[in-house]
Write an enzyme that holds these catalytic residues in place. Structure first.
Site, PDB file in Angstrom:
ATOM      1  CE  LYS A 195      -3.503   2.441   2.630  1.00 60.30           C
ATOM      2  NZ  LYS A 195      -4.470   2.374   3.744  1.00 60.30           N
ATOM      3  CE  LYS A 251      -6.099   1.890  -0.342  1.00 60.87           C
ATOM      4  NZ  LYS A 251      -6.581   1.856   1.020  1.00 60.87           N
TER       5      LYS A 251
HETATM    6  C1  PBG Z   1      -6.897   3.727   5.705  1.00 60.70           C
HETATM    7  C2  PBG Z   1      -7.452   3.461   4.361  1.00 60.70           C
HETATM    8  C3  PBG Z   1      -7.359   4.349   3.294  1.00 60.70           C
HETATM    9  C4  PBG Z   1      -8.019   3.763   2.231  1.00 60.70           C
HETATM   10  C5  PBG Z   1      -8.481   2.526   2.655  1.00 60.70           C
HETATM   11  N1  PBG Z   1      -8.105   2.349   3.973  1.00 60.70           N
HETATM   12  C6  PBG Z   1      -6.798   5.715   3.220  1.00 60.70           C
HETATM   13  C7  PBG Z   1      -5.483   5.975   3.784  1.00 60.70           C
HETATM   14  O1  PBG Z   1      -4.616   5.106   3.874  1.00 60.70           O
HETATM   15  O2  PBG Z   1      -5.283   7.115   4.165  1.00 60.70           O
HETATM   16  C8  PBG Z   1      -8.157   4.420   0.889  1.00 60.70           C
HETATM   17  C9  PBG Z   1      -9.205   3.927   0.013  1.00 60.70           C
HETATM   18  C10 PBG Z   1      -9.556   4.849  -1.074  1.00 60.70           C
HETATM   19  O3  PBG Z   1      -8.952   5.927  -1.273  1.00 60.70           O
HETATM   20  O4  PBG Z   1     -10.496   4.519  -1.794  1.00 60.70           O
HETATM   21  N2  PBG Z   1      -6.601   2.643   6.490  1.00 60.70           N
END
Ligand code: PBG
Length: 347
Positions: A220, A273
């Site tokens: 991520k 992601k």
């Molecule tokens: C946070 C989380 C995020 C997303 C999913 N879980 C945002 C972040 O890491 O700040 C993003 C999903 C999206 O942008 O659609 N645990």
């Protein structure tokens, strides 16, 4: 008239004689034969997409019979549990049978340790129970991270301005167990703390939830494409950014390292992601692991397509379809996407 085989005829290229043309085009290989008709293209398409391969991320909030639009994500709403139940019935009818649940927690319930995430009667736990009871055929994926519950807006616990790893992992493992108790099929840690997959796996097993799976957000990235999501949950970090735990977008070898560690620690599915700007990472992960690979087409990717469509600058549905097939082509087995229902309706 240009003929349908795409050959140049004397009529449409009057400045060359047929003879001159044949000379310049001696025995050409003609890949276009394989694209002549829709039937041929469909016969030869390398990848396909089924509604069941789409996971629909949904936003739940407290209250009754309410739907709140999210301004940067046209077509996506925050909804109350009862409304979500109806939306999930609709998803199942379209063949989308997995949802990923994200809670909007009231500001007054947030604290530095995200205590509310462990409340057996919390929003996530109650929603999971309801959906599991009413729609047992739905596969429920819960998010394991502190940001929706944390007054600091970080995925882990903040101490002296730092995100502390091991203290965070301890809470995340408890959170996963609490979600499993409520009835989650998969817990999905999106926090990027080190060692959390192993800790969550043993916590689940010790609590008697050896059948509950782990979808690890393994690679991520610290991404600007999460903006609309943070608006949806009001979960943006109060200070700093997430670059000390989420990955640097300049790296891909590091993604493989994270993926291998998470598989060793017991992940059942690994995720990359965001998706669209990281197709190379999806491809490398797919080529190097045996377990299923997920990709998350995140809020900003969705927002860009919707915004350009709204301006009349692109054909939205066509761009949606192309973006999702590209993610499949890169190697994702399943795709988390806010387009899940719209795409499934088209398939
Ligand atoms: C946070 C989380 C995020 C997303 C999913 N879980 C945002 C972040 O890491 O700040 C993003 C999903 C999206 O942008 O659609 N645990």
């Amino acid at each position: 008239m240009p003929n349908c085989h795409g050959f140049v005829t004397k009529e449409n290229l009057p400045f060359l004689t047929r003879k001159e043309l044949e000379k310049t085009m001696e025995n050409p290989i003609r890949p276009r034969r394989n694209r002549r008709s829709k039937a041929i293209r469909n016969m030869l398409a390398e990848v396909s997409l089924r509604p069941a391969q789409l996971v629909w991320p949904v936003f739940v909030m407290e209250g009754k019979k309410t739907r709140e639009p999210i301004s940067a994500m046209p077509g996506v709403d925050r909804v109350t549990m009862d409304t979500l139940l109806m939306d999930c019935e609709k998803a199942l009818k379209l063949g989308v049978c997995s949802v990923a649940l994200f809670p909007k927690i009231a500001e007054e319930k947030k604290d530095p340790h995200g205590k509310e995430s462990l409340n057996p009667d919390g929003l996530v736990q109650r929603t999971v129970k309801l959906l599991k009871k009413e729609l047992p055929e739905l596969s429920l994926i819960t998010d394991v991270a502190l940001d929706p519950f944390s007054s600091d807006g970080h995925d882990g616990i903040v101490a002296n301005g730092k995100i502390v790893n091991d203290e965070s992992v301890a809470v995340l493992a408890k959170m996963a167990v609490s979600q499993a108790q409520a009835g989650a099929d998969f817990v999905a840690p999106s926090d990027m703390m080190d060692g959390r997959i192993g800790a969550i796996r043993s916590a689940l097993d010790q609590a008697g939830f050896s059948e509950v799976g782990i979808i690890s957000y393994a690679a991520k990235y610290a991404s600007a494409f999460y903006g609309p999501f943070r608006e949806a949950l009001d979960s943006a970090p109060k200070a700093g950014d997430k670059k000390t735990y989420q990955m640097d977008y300049r790296n891909s070898r590091e993604a493989l390292r994270e993926v291998f560690l998470d598989i060793d620690e017991g992940a059942d599915i690994v995720m990359v992601k965001p998706a669209g700007a990281y197709l190379d990472v999806i491809q490398q992960v797919r080529a190097n692991v045996e377990i299923p690979v997920a990709a998350y087409q995140v809020s900003g990717e969705y927002a860009m397509i919707k915004a350009a469509e709204k301006m009349g600058w692109i054909n939205g549905p066509a761009a949606m379809e192309e973006s999702l097939f590209a993610i499949r082509r890169a190697g994702a087995d399943l795709i988390f996407t806010y387009f899940a229902l719209e795409m499934a309706a088209k398939l």
